[in-house]
Design a protein around this motif. Structure first.
Motif, short mmCIF file in Angstrom:
data_model
loop_
_atom_site.label_atom_id
_atom_site.label_comp_id
_atom_site.label_asym_id
_atom_site.label_seq_id
_atom_site.Cartn_x
_atom_site.Cartn_y
_atom_site.Cartn_z
N GLY A 94 0.63 -1.07 -0.02
CA GLY A 94 -0.06 -0.13 0.07
C GLY A 94 0.65 1.27 -0.20
N ALA A 100 -2.20 10.15 -0.87
CA ALA A 100 -2.76 9.12 -1.50
C ALA A 100 -2.39 8.90 -2.80
N GLU A 103 -10.68 6.35 -7.79
CA GLU A 103 -10.42 5.67 -6.72
C GLU A 103 -8.86 5.94 -6.12
N TYR A 133 -6.08 5.64 -3.01
CA TYR A 133 -5.50 4.80 -1.92
C TYR A 133 -4.92 5.64 -1.12
N TYR A 165 -16.00 6.74 1.37
CA TYR A 165 -14.84 6.35 2.03
C TYR A 165 -15.01 5.91 3.50
N LYS A 195 -13.10 5.05 7.27
CA LYS A 195 -11.88 5.29 8.08
C LYS A 195 -12.00 4.52 9.44
N GLU A 212 -5.48 4.84 10.64
CA GLU A 212 -5.69 4.32 9.34
C GLU A 212 -6.14 5.34 8.26
N THR A 267 -10.34 4.34 3.38
CA THR A 267 -10.40 3.16 2.20
C THR A 267 -11.55 3.42 1.40
#
Lengths: 114, 113
Positions: free
Chosen positions: A3, A93, A102, A104, B36, B38, B42, B45
C-alpha cells in the motif's frame, strides 16, 4: 500489493520549527495527492502531482508549505515554519491516473505543533 | 466554502439493522461521488462509488443512492455489523479535474450489539 507508505507516523514540534513528511505511493500509480485533515473535518487537498508535475496546488499555503515528487515516485511535503494551526493528520494518497477517482490512502502522519 | 456536507456527525445503530448515512452537495458540476470508510489511525479506504448518470449502485451490503435534483446522496448499510463501526466520508469530483476530490466532514457510525 504494497500500500501507500508514509513516515513518520507521529511528529511533535514547536511552532516556528520545520518538519518534513515522506510518502511512497503504490507502484505504478502516476497520480499522488497530499491532504490535510484537521480534527473533526474531512481531508482537504493540498497538492496533486501527475507523475512529477504539479496538477493542482491551489490550496497549498505556499508561504510555508512546499512539496516535491522526484522522478515521479516518492514525494516529500515540508512545512517551514510551522504554526499551531498546522496541527493535523497529513495523508498521502495515490491513484493509477488522474482520471481514476479511486484513491488509495496511506496511514497518515499526525503532526502536533506546540 | 464547504461544497460537500455531512450534517450528521454521528450515528448509532443496532447490529443487524440498517444504517443510513446522508450527504448533500452544492456544486451541480459534481459528476462522480464516492464513500470512504476510515478506522482510527488508518487512512480512508474506498467503499463504493456512483456516477451521476446512475441513481443507485449496490455492492453487497452497501448501496448508494443519488438524487441529483435534490443534490443529495445516501449510503445504506444492510445489515449493519460491528466491524462497520468507523467514520464514513462522502466525497465528490468534477469531470476533468484530474480526480480532485472534495470531502465532507464525516459521520461516525457506532454499531451496538
Amino acid at each position: 500489493e504494497a500500500g501507500v507508505a508514509q513516515s513518520p507516523r507521529y511528529k511533535i514540534i514547536e511552532k516556528r520549527q520545520s518538519v518534513a513528511f515522506w510518502c511512497n505511493p503504490i507502484s505504478g500509480h502516476a497520480t499522488l495527492y497530499w491532504y490535510q485533515q484537521i480534527l473533526g473535518q474531512g481531508p482537504k487537498l493540498l497538492i496533486q502531482f501527475q507523475n512529477n508535475g504539479v496538477v493542482d496546488d491551489s490550496q497549498l499555503p505556499k508561504d510555508r508549505f512546499s512539496a516535491e515528487r522526484l522522478k515521479g515516485v516518492d514525494s516529500t511535503l515540508k512545512i517551514q515554519p510551522a504554526k499551531l494551526e498546522d496541527s493535523a493528520v497529513y495523508l498521502c494518497a495515490s491513484s493509477l491516473s488522474g482520471q481514476n477517482y479511486e484513491q488509495y490512502f496511506g496511514p497518515g502522519t499526525r503532526l502536533t505543533v506546540t | 466554502d464547504q461544497q460537500v456536507k455531512q450534517n450528521s456527525p454521528s450515528l448509532s445503530v443496532q447490529e443487524g439493522r440498517i444504517s443510513i448515512l446522508n450527504c448533500d452537495y452544492t456544486n451541480s458540476m459534481f459528476d462522480y461521488f464516492l464513500w470512504y470508510k476510515k478506522y482510527p489511525a488508518e487512512g480512508p479506504t474506498f467503499l463504493i462509488s456512483i456516477s451521476s448518470i446512475k441513481d443507485k449502485n449496490e455492492d453487497g451490503r452497501f448501496t448508494v443512492f443519488l438524487n441529483k435534483s435534490a443534490k443529495h446522496l445516501s449510503l445504506h448499510i444492510v445489515p449493519s455489523q460491528p466491524g462497520d463501526s468507523a467514520v464514513y466520508f462522502c466525497a465528490a469530483s468534477v469531470a476533468d479535474s484530474w480526480g480532485k476530490l472534495q470531502f465532507g466532514a464525516g459521520t461516525q457510525v457506532v454499531v451496538t450489539p
